[in-house]
Design an enzyme around this catalytic site. Structure first.
Site, PDB file in Angstrom:
ATOM      1  N   THR A   1       0.856  -1.192   0.000  1.00 28.09           N
ATOM      2  CA  THR A   1       0.000   0.000   0.000  1.00 28.09           C
ATOM      3  C   THR A   1       0.886   1.234   0.000  1.00 28.09           C
ATOM      4  OG1 THR A   1      -0.059  -0.031   2.382  1.00 28.09           O
ATOM      5  CG2 THR A   1      -1.897  -1.050   1.256  1.00 28.09           C
TER       6      THR A   1
ATOM      7  N   GLU B   1      -6.439  -3.108  -0.061  1.00 30.20           N
ATOM      8  CA  GLU B   1      -6.821  -4.139   0.913  1.00 30.20           C
ATOM      9  C   GLU B   1      -8.108  -4.861   0.510  1.00 30.20           C
ATOM     10  OE1 GLU B   1      -5.646  -1.191   1.495  1.00 30.20           O
ATOM     11  OE2 GLU B   1      -4.402  -1.105   3.294  1.00 30.20           O
TER      12      GLU B   1
ATOM     13  N   LYS C   1     -11.734  19.317  10.338  1.00 29.77           N
ATOM     14  CA  LYS C   1     -12.492  19.384  11.593  1.00 29.77           C
ATOM     15  C   LYS C   1     -12.563  20.837  12.037  1.00 29.77           C
ATOM     16  CE  LYS C   1     -10.943  14.796  12.286  1.00 29.77           C
ATOM     17  NZ  LYS C   1      -9.779  14.541  11.441  1.00 29.77           N
TER      18      LYS C   1
ATOM     19  N   TRP D   1     -17.566  18.477  10.857  1.00 30.23           N
ATOM     20  CA  TRP D   1     -16.718  18.011   9.766  1.00 30.23           C
ATOM     21  C   TRP D   1     -17.062  18.700   8.448  1.00 30.23           C
ATOM     22  CZ3 TRP D   1     -16.391  11.925  10.265  1.00 30.23           C
ATOM     23  CH2 TRP D   1     -15.677  11.627  11.431  1.00 30.23           C
TER      24      TRP D   1
HETATM   25  P1  AMP Z   1      -5.394   2.534  -2.668  1.00 33.24           P
HETATM   26  O1  AMP Z   1      -5.293   1.434  -1.707  1.00 33.24           O
HETATM   27  O2  AMP Z   1      -4.101   3.212  -2.960  1.00 33.24           O
HETATM   28  O3  AMP Z   1      -6.091   2.107  -3.918  1.00 33.24           O
HETATM   29  O4  AMP Z   1      -6.284   3.670  -2.007  1.00 33.24           O
HETATM   30  C1  AMP Z   1      -7.559   3.403  -1.485  1.00 33.24           C
HETATM   31  C2  AMP Z   1      -8.214   4.685  -1.072  1.00 33.24           C
HETATM   32  O5  AMP Z   1      -8.494   5.505  -2.214  1.00 33.24           O
HETATM   33  C3  AMP Z   1      -9.561   4.485  -0.422  1.00 33.24           C
HETATM   34  O6  AMP Z   1      -9.444   4.126   0.926  1.00 33.24           O
HETATM   35  C4  AMP Z   1     -10.192   5.854  -0.620  1.00 33.24           C
HETATM   36  O7  AMP Z   1      -9.757   6.782   0.357  1.00 33.24           O
HETATM   37  C5  AMP Z   1      -9.660   6.284  -1.958  1.00 33.24           C
HETATM   38  N1  AMP Z   1     -10.668   6.029  -2.997  1.00 33.24           N
HETATM   39  C6  AMP Z   1     -10.722   5.016  -3.860  1.00 33.24           C
HETATM   40  N2  AMP Z   1     -11.773   5.157  -4.688  1.00 33.24           N
HETATM   41  C7  AMP Z   1     -12.419   6.278  -4.320  1.00 33.24           C
HETATM   42  C8  AMP Z   1     -13.597   6.971  -4.780  1.00 33.24           C
HETATM   43  N3  AMP Z   1     -14.296   6.554  -5.812  1.00 33.24           N
HETATM   44  N4  AMP Z   1     -13.955   8.090  -4.111  1.00 33.24           N
HETATM   45  C9  AMP Z   1     -13.251   8.558  -3.075  1.00 33.24           C
HETATM   46  N5  AMP Z   1     -12.130   7.977  -2.609  1.00 33.24           N
HETATM   47  C10 AMP Z   1     -11.719   6.852  -3.229  1.00 33.24           C
END
Ligand code: AMP
Length: 542
Positions: free
Chosen positions: A185, A330, A439, A444
């Protein structure tokens, strides 16, 4: 009493074997790093994957050994996906946009024995190669004619490696819960952590994303995989493509608007998936050159919130079916996709558009709820915002090597770090990441909502909102904006654009215009970098 059906394990190798048997002449097209476009078929891919599996065995790769890749989307990377996992080893896709130290750390933590790399990354590999003492071989993913002249210990060349091998190799069958792929990640805090997928989780996820209300893949589709194969396995497309037997198009390293547009047109692509930043560049290129798609019909957008203005442009101007999706590494990564239901058919256009902005409904297999800080479930009313937690057969249980301990809640759900609402129809709307939410005075403010409004302004190309320390309110929003080329936009005009769209107290306290915004290795806005850059920023009146 047990059911009396066969206990056939879900193996990744069964996907490529199936594609070979039923779609042997369906094309896989790759734009290569060496230059020419490469074309072959699922049959060829299967033959070469088996040759590669034999070559890897010869190099001493055993069950559970990690094989790293530093590569764009292309046919050799596809072969590695199948050869490595298929033989029982683990393909570790490394993000080439990482810094030197991160790369050395990740290769060491994963204990990669062999690392395959595209020629683009020769210089990137040359420096850490000496520091990565556990790596026995570095393999340049090319032929002898293009073999790099680099000081890399144990350097081999892909085509030489497989050239002498026969394809007489039977994929082994083993426990479907065996690890198949490893992906770290982005690690916004602390060290990156490995997410270890299994054959079973990968197959179930591939099934789910092929369904009509998800990617809607079929043997008659031509699918372009824009999302990198080093970013959560290109969202699972290389597996789902073999499952359905669609034509597969790989863009290599050319992800700019012009290159993607040409590839889509040349290969009659009808479906793709990408993060909003990639779409932003493609839209700009097409608008500047007054272009239209002739075959593209469908795109999934996720990885970051897709701004409403982008959904509007893609659907109204370019005629695409846009499906907003949400997930995370994840979660393999797809958790939700936005598709309307039958009952939405009669909705007025604006209500349908509003619905399409949400992140969508969970795929069957993903259970999801929003909870408050005490872990109590909040109502599914589309209004109560809380932390999104998930569970399911393609959701992480522990990080690789148990890094960070047990990530689950006491009742076994994975906190996603995202804040959102779920409505009565099951649609999720992400309002923010828990660490990005602003915040202010105990309430929020959603940074995503403020960004979406800003990019709806015709003079704005990209926008980010972060919280800045405030003596009275704790935090207040700062809007950071990249204007469209040649646009004339003032802070006052942009703030006036918010009028009537948000509660007054949500209005950003200040606007800063910048030439570009920082992005993470996976192309998302890097709020972490922005917070660092603006940590001493003084808001007006403070
Ligand atoms: P990653 O593991 O790098 O793919 O990142 C995952 C994170 O990307 C998620 O926990 C979200 O915070 C963000 N994310 C993924 N898709 C979206 C979406 N459609 N809208 C808002 N945030 C997103």
């Amino acid at each position: 009493m047990q059911g009396l059906m066969m206990d056939v394990p879900l193996m990744i190798s069964s996907l490529i074997r199936h594609a070979d048997r039923c779609h042997s002449d369906t094309e896989i097209v790759s734009r290569t790093v060496e230059g020419p476009v490469h074309r072959y078929t699922y049959h060829d891919a299967h033959v070469r994957s088996r040759q590669l599996a034999r070559a890897l065995s010869r190099l001493g790769v055993h069950n559970a050994d990690r094989v790293g890749t530093l590569a764009w989307n292309g046919y050799r990377h596809f072969e590695l996906y199948y050869a490595v996992s298929g033989m029982g080893a683990i393909v570790h896709t490394i993000n080439p946009r990482l810094f030197h130290e991160q790369l050395v750390y990740i290769v060491g933590d994963a204990e990669d024995r062999i690392v395959f790399f595209d020629l683009t990354f020769t210089a990137l590999v040359e420096k850490p190669a000496a520091a990565c003492t556990g790596v026995k071989h570095w393999v340049a993913m090319t032929d002898r004619a293009h073999r790099p002249q680099a000081a890399i210990p144990g350097l081999l060349c892909y085509e030489d490696l497989i050239a002498g091998e026969s394809d007489d190799f039977d994929w082994p069958e083993f426990d479907e819960n065996t690890a198949s792929a490893l992906c770290y990640t982005s690690g916004t805090t602390g060290k990156p952590k490995g997410v270890l997928f299994s054959h079973r989780s990968t197959l179930l996820h591939a099934y789910a994303i092929s369904l009509p209300d998800t990617k809607g893949l079929s043997a008659s589709s031509s699918v372009l995989t824009i999302v990198p194969m080093f970013h959560v396995n290109a969202w699972g497309i290389p597996y789902a493509a073999a499952l359905v037997g669609c034509k597969l198009v790989f863009p290599g390293g050319a992800l700019d608007g012009a290159s993607l547009y040409r590839l889509i047109e040349a290969e009659a692509v009808d479906s793709t998936s990408a993060v909003p930043t990639v779409w932003m560049n493609l839209i700009n290129y097409m608008q500047q050159n007054k272009l239209r798609f002739s075959t593209l019909k469908h795109t999934t957008i996720g990885g970051a919130a897709c701004p409403p203005a982008m959904i509007r442009t893609l659907s109204d101007e370019f005629g695409l079916r846009v499906m907003h999706g949400w997930g995370m590494t994840e979660m393999s990564p797809v958790g939700t996709i936005n598709a309307p239901k039958g009952k939405h058919r009669g909705l007025p256009a604006d209500a349908r558009f509003q619905l399409s902005l949400k992140q969508g409904r969970p795929l069957y297999g993903v259970e999801m709820k929003v909870v408050d800080f005490e872990g109590r479930e909040l109502p599914r009313d589309g209004k109560s915002a809380g932390n999104v937690v998930v569970r399911g057969p393609w959701v992480l249980r522990r990080y690789f090597k148990e890094a960070g301990g047990n990530p689950l809640t006491p009742d076994g759900w994975l906190p996603t770090g995202d804040v959102g609402t779920i409505d009565a129809d099951g649609y999720l709307q992400i309002t923010d990441r828990s660490k990005d939410v602003i915040k202010s005075g105990g309430e929020w403010i959603s940074s995503i909502e403020l960004e979406n409004i800003a990019v709806g302004h015709p003079s704005v190309n990209e926008a980010a909102v972060i919280g800045i320390r405030h003596p009275k309110w704790d935090e207040r929003p700062l809007l950071i904006v990249v204007k469209r080329p040649g646009a004339d936009l003032t802070k006052e005009a942009l703030l006036a654009f918010y009028e009537g769209k948000i509660a007054k107290w949500w209005l950003p306290d200040d606007v800063v215009f910048v030439d570009e915004l920082p992005h993470t290795a996976t192309g998302k806005l890097s709020k972490l970098t922005l917070r660092e850059q603006f940590k001493d920023y003084q808001l007006p009146g403070c």
